[in-house]
Write a protein that holds these residues in place. Structure first.
Motif, mmCIF file in Angstrom:
data_model
loop_
_atom_site.group_PDB
_atom_site.id
_atom_site.type_symbol
_atom_site.label_atom_id
_atom_site.label_comp_id
_atom_site.label_asym_id
_atom_site.label_seq_id
_atom_site.Cartn_x
_atom_site.Cartn_y
_atom_site.Cartn_z
ATOM 1 N N MET A 317 4.424 -6.558 -3.805
ATOM 2 C CA MET A 317 4.467 -6.917 -2.391
ATOM 3 C C MET A 317 5.312 -5.883 -1.656
ATOM 4 N N THR A 318 4.882 -5.517 -0.448
ATOM 5 C CA THR A 318 5.603 -4.521 0.335
ATOM 6 C C THR A 318 5.751 -4.992 1.771
ATOM 7 N N VAL A 319 6.775 -4.487 2.425
ATOM 8 C CA VAL A 319 7.031 -4.776 3.838
ATOM 9 C C VAL A 319 7.250 -3.448 4.551
ATOM 10 N N ASP A 320 6.437 -3.196 5.575
ATOM 11 C CA ASP A 320 6.689 -2.003 6.383
ATOM 12 C C ASP A 320 6.905 -2.434 7.829
ATOM 13 N N ALA A 321 6.841 -1.498 8.739
ATOM 14 C CA ALA A 321 7.168 -1.798 10.134
ATOM 15 C C ALA A 321 6.137 -2.708 10.795
ATOM 16 N N THR A 322 4.911 -2.739 10.270
ATOM 17 C CA THR A 322 3.852 -3.479 10.947
ATOM 18 C C THR A 322 3.256 -4.639 10.153
ATOM 19 N N GLN A 323 3.345 -4.612 8.807
ATOM 20 C CA GLN A 323 2.697 -5.659 8.031
ATOM 21 C C GLN A 323 3.475 -6.008 6.766
ATOM 22 N N ILE A 324 3.234 -7.240 6.288
ATOM 23 C CA ILE A 324 3.727 -7.711 4.998
ATOM 24 C C ILE A 324 2.505 -7.819 4.096
ATOM 25 N N LEU A 325 2.521 -7.124 2.962
ATOM 26 C CA LEU A 325 1.325 -7.007 2.138
ATOM 27 C C LEU A 325 1.555 -7.499 0.717
ATOM 28 N N ALA A 326 0.562 -8.182 0.184
ATOM 29 C CA ALA A 326 0.522 -8.557 -1.229
ATOM 30 C C ALA A 326 -0.701 -7.899 -1.849
ATOM 31 N N LYS A 327 -0.492 -7.144 -2.924
ATOM 32 C CA LYS A 327 -1.575 -6.367 -3.530
ATOM 33 C C LYS A 327 -2.063 -7.038 -4.807
ATOM 34 N N THR A 328 -3.388 -7.020 -4.971
ATOM 35 C CA THR A 328 -4.002 -7.521 -6.185
ATOM 36 C C THR A 328 -5.288 -6.724 -6.413
#
Length: 376
Positions: A317-328
């Motif tokens: 999972m990553t957090v950047d300036a515009t979105q919170i993402l969960a990768k699969t």
């Protein structure tokens, strides 16, 4: 004499057998430590027919065996002509079992708690709601207009009534007329939990949906399919069908995506939530696949909580300036299921980040520990 006794015996047995076919009984067992409130439960229709083959689908009721009160129900077709499931909405305390009886009778009129429709009058929107929250997805007409967006939109609401038609009729979505409003910004992001391929560390957005099909439309569950035309996902030709269902009483949608693409290797994807520039609260649980976000308060309009729960292994999972993402990852032409949704503090059920994150954690536990249904 033996023949006469046999006839008498059959005469006694047959009425009992016929009586047994005029009712069906099911138990719903909650083995978890969590109360299940407003839960929509799926009972296979073939299981109902095996117990009650004489059932008249226009003249039956579902009763709580203890309270003797009728239980709201829906016949689910899931896009087929034949009935697939019987849906019932119930409350079951932790570590207890609820008994239901299905029998002949005139059903009460229960409130409609879910609704979905294509909205041609507003740039091909597809909108859906339940008694807690509302959402929309964007269609092809919006691609050529100002205000195009990629992800799922949230329409917050503060009552249990179906409000979509009234809001579209007013054409004033951004003002709270007492039932909530649309103040959620999506833009060129995944919004409130959309999914997209993630190739070479880049989100490969599709175009907006091109086809729609309603599978069921309330009163307890609305479900529909959105189809997406081929697009170039970082050199990979991809198309997708997304089946979305929303149950009464739930803050989260169930989403089943099927991606078709070239090659036999798994394709990385992300589920994402737009992040605001102001400070909010973020909860990441990679092990259980839960993203929680309690947005910064948007002036007098209040605060939105957004969350997604993946049922497949999360790589990170990553957090950047515009979105919170969960990768699969996904396989070609194999369904992937996850849950995503939202809540509004002014609805009164969730008023802070802790309460919202607890809801997401409890929802995860409900997925892992489903109610057990047995016929009696």
């Amino acid at each position: 004499m033996k023949f006469i006794k046999l006839i008498v015996g059959l005469a006694l047995i047959l009425p009992l057998a016929l009586l047994a076919q005029t009712k069906a009984a099911f138990s719903i067992q909650n083995n978890s430590a969590l109360d299940r409130n407003e839960a929509v439960v799926t009972i296979k229709w073939e299981a109902v027919l095996s117990c009650y083959p004489q059932i008249d689908t226009t003249n039956f009721i579902v009763i709580n065996s203890v309270t003797k009160k009728q239980v709201p129900f829906q016949l689910e077709h899931h896009g087929h002509t034949a009935i697939q499931n019987l849906l019932v909405q119930i409350d079951v305390k932790a570590k207890t079992t609820l008994s239901l009886l299905i029998q002949k009778g005139k059903p009460e009129t229960f409130a409609t708690k879910t609704y979905a429709r294509y909205v041609p009058e507003r740039m091909d929107d597809f909108a859906w709601e339940n008694d807690k929250i509302a959402f929309r997805a964007y269609g092809k007409a919006l691609e050529k207009a100002e205000g195009n967006a990629y992800g799922y939109d949230v329409w917050v609401k503060r009552n249990s009534k179906m409000i979509l038609n009234e809001r579209y009729k007013r054409a004033d979505y951004h003002t709270d007329h007492g039932d909530g409003l649309d103040y959620y910004h999506v833009g060129f992001t995944l919004g409130a939990g959309n999914m997209a391929p993630y190739i070479s560390d880049t989100i490969r957005y599709s175009g907006n949906y091109s086809k729609w099909k309603v599978l069921d439309n309330g009163p307890l569950r609305s479900s529909f399919q959105l189809s997406f035309d081929n697009w170039n996902a970082g050199g990979i030709k991809v198309s997708a069908t997304k089946t979305i269902s929303l149950d009464a009483g739930s803050q989260l949608n169930r989403i089943e995506n099927v991606y078709s693409f070239d090659g036999n290797k798994p394709m990385p994807v992300v589920v994402g939530i737009i992040r605001r520039p102001e400070a909010g609260f973020i909860s990441l649980n990679e092990q259980q696949g839960i993203i929680g976000y309690w947005e910064p308060t948007f002036g007098k309009d209040g605060t939105t909580g957004v969350g997604s729960i993946l049922t497949t292994a999360v790589t990170n999972m990553t957090v950047d300036a515009t979105q919170i993402l969960a990768k699969t990852t996904i396989q070609n032409n194999e369904p992937i299921v996850y849950y995503t949704g939202a809540a509004w503090d002014k609805a009164g059920k969730f008023t802070n980040a802790k309460e919202w994150f607890n809801y997401l954690n409890n929802f995860y536990q409900q997925i892992k520990n489903p109610l057990i249904i047995k016929d009696k």
